[in-house]
Design a protein around this motif. Structure first.
Motif, PDB file in Angstrom:
ATOM      1  N   VAL A  41       0.878  -1.164   0.000  1.00 24.11           N
ATOM      2  CA  VAL A  41       0.000   0.000   0.000  1.00 24.11           C
ATOM      3  C   VAL A  41       0.914   1.212   0.000  1.00 24.11           C
ATOM      4  O   VAL A  41       1.843   1.304   0.815  1.00 24.11           O
ATOM      5  CB  VAL A  41      -0.944   0.010   1.225  1.00 24.11           C
ATOM      6  N   THR A  42       0.672   2.115  -0.944  1.00 26.64           N
ATOM      7  CA  THR A  42       1.497   3.310  -1.081  1.00 26.64           C
ATOM      8  C   THR A  42       1.285   4.249   0.099  1.00 26.64           C
ATOM      9  O   THR A  42       0.311   4.106   0.842  1.00 26.64           O
ATOM     10  CB  THR A  42       1.143   4.065  -2.378  1.00 26.64           C
ATOM     11  N   VAL A  64      10.037  -3.845 -10.276  1.00 28.33           N
ATOM     12  CA  VAL A  64       9.033  -2.804 -10.519  1.00 28.33           C
ATOM     13  C   VAL A  64       8.032  -2.706  -9.375  1.00 28.33           C
ATOM     14  O   VAL A  64       7.842  -3.649  -8.610  1.00 28.33           O
ATOM     15  CB  VAL A  64       8.236  -3.070 -11.821  1.00 28.33           C
ATOM     16  N   ARG A  65       7.413  -1.550  -9.291  1.00 24.82           N
ATOM     17  CA  ARG A  65       6.186  -1.350  -8.542  1.00 24.82           C
ATOM     18  C   ARG A  65       5.150  -1.003  -9.597  1.00 24.82           C
ATOM     19  O   ARG A  65       5.342  -0.087 -10.383  1.00 24.82           O
ATOM     20  CB  ARG A  65       6.326  -0.197  -7.537  1.00 24.82           C
ATOM     21  N   VAL A  99       8.133 -10.426   5.021  1.00 22.73           N
ATOM     22  CA  VAL A  99       8.006  -8.985   5.019  1.00 22.73           C
ATOM     23  C   VAL A  99       7.704  -8.551   6.445  1.00 22.73           C
ATOM     24  O   VAL A  99       6.673  -8.903   6.994  1.00 22.73           O
ATOM     25  CB  VAL A  99       6.879  -8.550   4.064  1.00 22.73           C
ATOM     26  N   PHE A 100       8.640  -7.821   7.020  1.00 17.72           N
ATOM     27  CA  PHE A 100       8.384  -7.256   8.325  1.00 17.72           C
ATOM     28  C   PHE A 100       9.228  -5.998   8.499  1.00 17.72           C
ATOM     29  O   PHE A 100      10.136  -5.724   7.723  1.00 17.72           O
ATOM     30  CB  PHE A 100       8.621  -8.211   9.483  1.00 17.72           C
ATOM     31  N   ASP A 101       8.878  -5.225   9.505  1.00 15.66           N
ATOM     32  CA  ASP A 101       9.514  -3.923   9.721  1.00 15.66           C
ATOM     33  C   ASP A 101      10.686  -4.013  10.692  1.00 15.66           C
ATOM     34  O   ASP A 101      10.967  -3.072  11.406  1.00 15.66           O
ATOM     35  CB  ASP A 101       8.480  -2.927  10.249  1.00 15.66           C
ATOM     36  N   ARG A 102      11.348  -5.141  10.724  1.00 20.25           N
ATOM     37  CA  ARG A 102      12.496  -5.313  11.610  1.00 20.25           C
ATOM     38  C   ARG A 102      13.491  -6.236  10.923  1.00 20.25           C
ATOM     39  O   ARG A 102      13.173  -6.899   9.944  1.00 20.25           O
ATOM     40  CB  ARG A 102      12.047  -5.925  12.939  1.00 20.25           C
ATOM     41  N   PHE A 116      12.534  -7.824   3.703  1.00 25.10           N
ATOM     42  CA  PHE A 116      12.141  -7.023   2.542  1.00 25.10           C
ATOM     43  C   PHE A 116      11.762  -5.650   3.058  1.00 25.10           C
ATOM     44  O   PHE A 116      11.033  -5.530   4.029  1.00 25.10           O
ATOM     45  CB  PHE A 116      10.934  -7.649   1.834  1.00 25.10           C
ATOM     46  N   ASP A 117      12.254  -4.606   2.425  1.00 25.83           N
ATOM     47  CA  ASP A 117      11.951  -3.260   2.884  1.00 25.83           C
ATOM     48  C   ASP A 117      11.713  -2.364   1.687  1.00 25.83           C
ATOM     49  O   ASP A 117      12.460  -2.382   0.719  1.00 25.83           O
ATOM     50  CB  ASP A 117      13.118  -2.726   3.718  1.00 25.83           C
ATOM     51  N   CYS A 118      10.662  -1.587   1.750  1.00 28.27           N
ATOM     52  CA  CYS A 118      10.328  -0.607   0.715  1.00 28.27           C
ATOM     53  C   CYS A 118       9.850   0.640   1.470  1.00 28.27           C
ATOM     54  O   CYS A 118       8.661   0.750   1.784  1.00 28.27           O
ATOM     55  CB  CYS A 118       9.257  -1.173  -0.208  1.00 28.27           C
ATOM     56  N   PRO A 119      10.760   1.538   1.827  1.00 30.45           N
ATOM     57  CA  PRO A 119      10.416   2.667   2.696  1.00 30.45           C
ATOM     58  C   PRO A 119       9.186   3.447   2.220  1.00 30.45           C
ATOM     59  O   PRO A 119       9.044   3.747   1.037  1.00 30.45           O
ATOM     60  CB  PRO A 119      11.668   3.542   2.648  1.00 30.45           C
ATOM     61  N   GLY A 120       8.307   3.722   3.162  1.00 30.18           N
ATOM     62  CA  GLY A 120       7.094   4.485   2.868  1.00 30.18           C
ATOM     63  C   GLY A 120       5.923   3.634   2.417  1.00 30.18           C
ATOM     64  O   GLY A 120       4.795   4.098   2.369  1.00 30.18           O
ATOM     65  N   TYR A 121       6.186   2.399   2.056  1.00 29.49           N
ATOM     66  CA  TYR A 121       5.144   1.490   1.592  1.00 29.49           C
ATOM     67  C   TYR A 121       4.872   0.453   2.678  1.00 29.49           C
ATOM     68  O   TYR A 121       5.788  -0.001   3.345  1.00 29.49           O
ATOM     69  CB  TYR A 121       5.559   0.775   0.305  1.00 29.49           C
ATOM     70  N   ARG A 122       3.618   0.090   2.811  1.00 24.53           N
ATOM     71  CA  ARG A 122       3.228  -0.892   3.828  1.00 24.53           C
ATOM     72  C   ARG A 122       2.909  -2.217   3.132  1.00 24.53           C
ATOM     73  O   ARG A 122       2.039  -2.289   2.272  1.00 24.53           O
ATOM     74  CB  ARG A 122       1.994  -0.373   4.569  1.00 24.53           C
ATOM     75  N   PRO A 123       3.613  -3.294   3.482  1.00 23.53           N
ATOM     76  CA  PRO A 123       3.309  -4.591   2.878  1.00 23.53           C
ATOM     77  C   PRO A 123       1.958  -5.114   3.365  1.00 23.53           C
ATOM     78  O   PRO A 123       1.549  -4.853   4.491  1.00 23.53           O
ATOM     79  CB  PRO A 123       4.448  -5.491   3.361  1.00 23.53           C
ATOM     80  N   VAL A 124       1.284  -5.837   2.484  1.00 25.14           N
ATOM     81  CA  VAL A 124       0.005  -6.464   2.827  1.00 25.14           C
ATOM     82  C   VAL A 124       0.206  -7.966   2.651  1.00 25.14           C
ATOM     83  O   VAL A 124       0.129  -8.478   1.541  1.00 25.14           O
ATOM     84  CB  VAL A 124      -1.139  -5.952   1.925  1.00 25.14           C
ATOM     85  N   THR A 125       0.478  -8.639   3.746  1.00 22.57           N
ATOM     86  CA  THR A 125       0.809 -10.063   3.675  1.00 22.57           C
ATOM     87  C   THR A 125      -0.397 -10.969   3.880  1.00 22.57           C
ATOM     88  O   THR A 125      -0.335 -12.144   3.555  1.00 22.57           O
ATOM     89  CB  THR A 125       1.898 -10.413   4.705  1.00 22.57           C
TER      90      THR A 125
END
Length: 151
Positions: A41-42, A64-65, A99-102, A116-125
């Motif tokens: 999610v952007t 890509v995104r 996918v996690f924030d740590r 996996f990290d994509c700053p500013g984007y929230r993964p939806v697992t």
């Protein structure tokens, strides 16, 4: 609604109709393949896919995104964005990447689990959460159309 918003909603409604009809054999024959993908999610709340695409008309292989994600059918192996259908190879989690924030714990790292990290984007697992996000956006596009804000 401004002209760019109008155009965006019209494209979203067109992509939503295409997704509801399902991809044709021609759509799938021309579709790029998304490898090791993860829904995101952007920062502004729009759903998208991130992964490695092959066979895309603008580039052969690239990380890509996608444009706005409209629909995703895991069982049938396809996703629909504003711009096109994608074929889905196994998702990122299937490769042992979570996918996690740590950072992974030493035990996780030892088991080959990567971050996996994509700053500013929230993964939806969670697939159910993704379905709810996609349904909410589809309802909003339809509401705008019903209110006449896209004509």
């Amino acid at each position: 609604m401004s002209t760019p918003d109008h155009q965006f909603v019209q494209r979203a409604l067109s992509a939503l109709s295409a997704a509801e009809a399902g991809p044709s054999p021609s759509d799938l024959a021309d579709a790029p393949m998304m490898h090791l993908w993860v829904p995101l999610v952007t920062p502004k709340g729009g759903p998208t896919l991130h992964g490695y695409a092959t066979g895309h008309p603008d580039f052969w292989v690239a990380c890509v995104r996608t444009s706005w994600l409209i629909a995703l059918d895991r069982d049938a192996g396809w996703a629909r964005t504003l711009g096109r259908f994608y074929l889905l190879d196994p998702p990122l989690a299937s490769a042992g990447t979570h996918v996690f924030d740590r950072e992974p714990t030493p035990a996780e790292a030892g088991a080959g689990i990567r971050r996996f990290d994509c700053p500013g984007y929230r993964p939806v697992t969670d697939p159910e959460v993704l379905e709810a996000i996609l349904a909410e956006h589809a309802a909003r596009f339809r509401q705008l159309a019903a209110e006449g804000k896209t004509s």
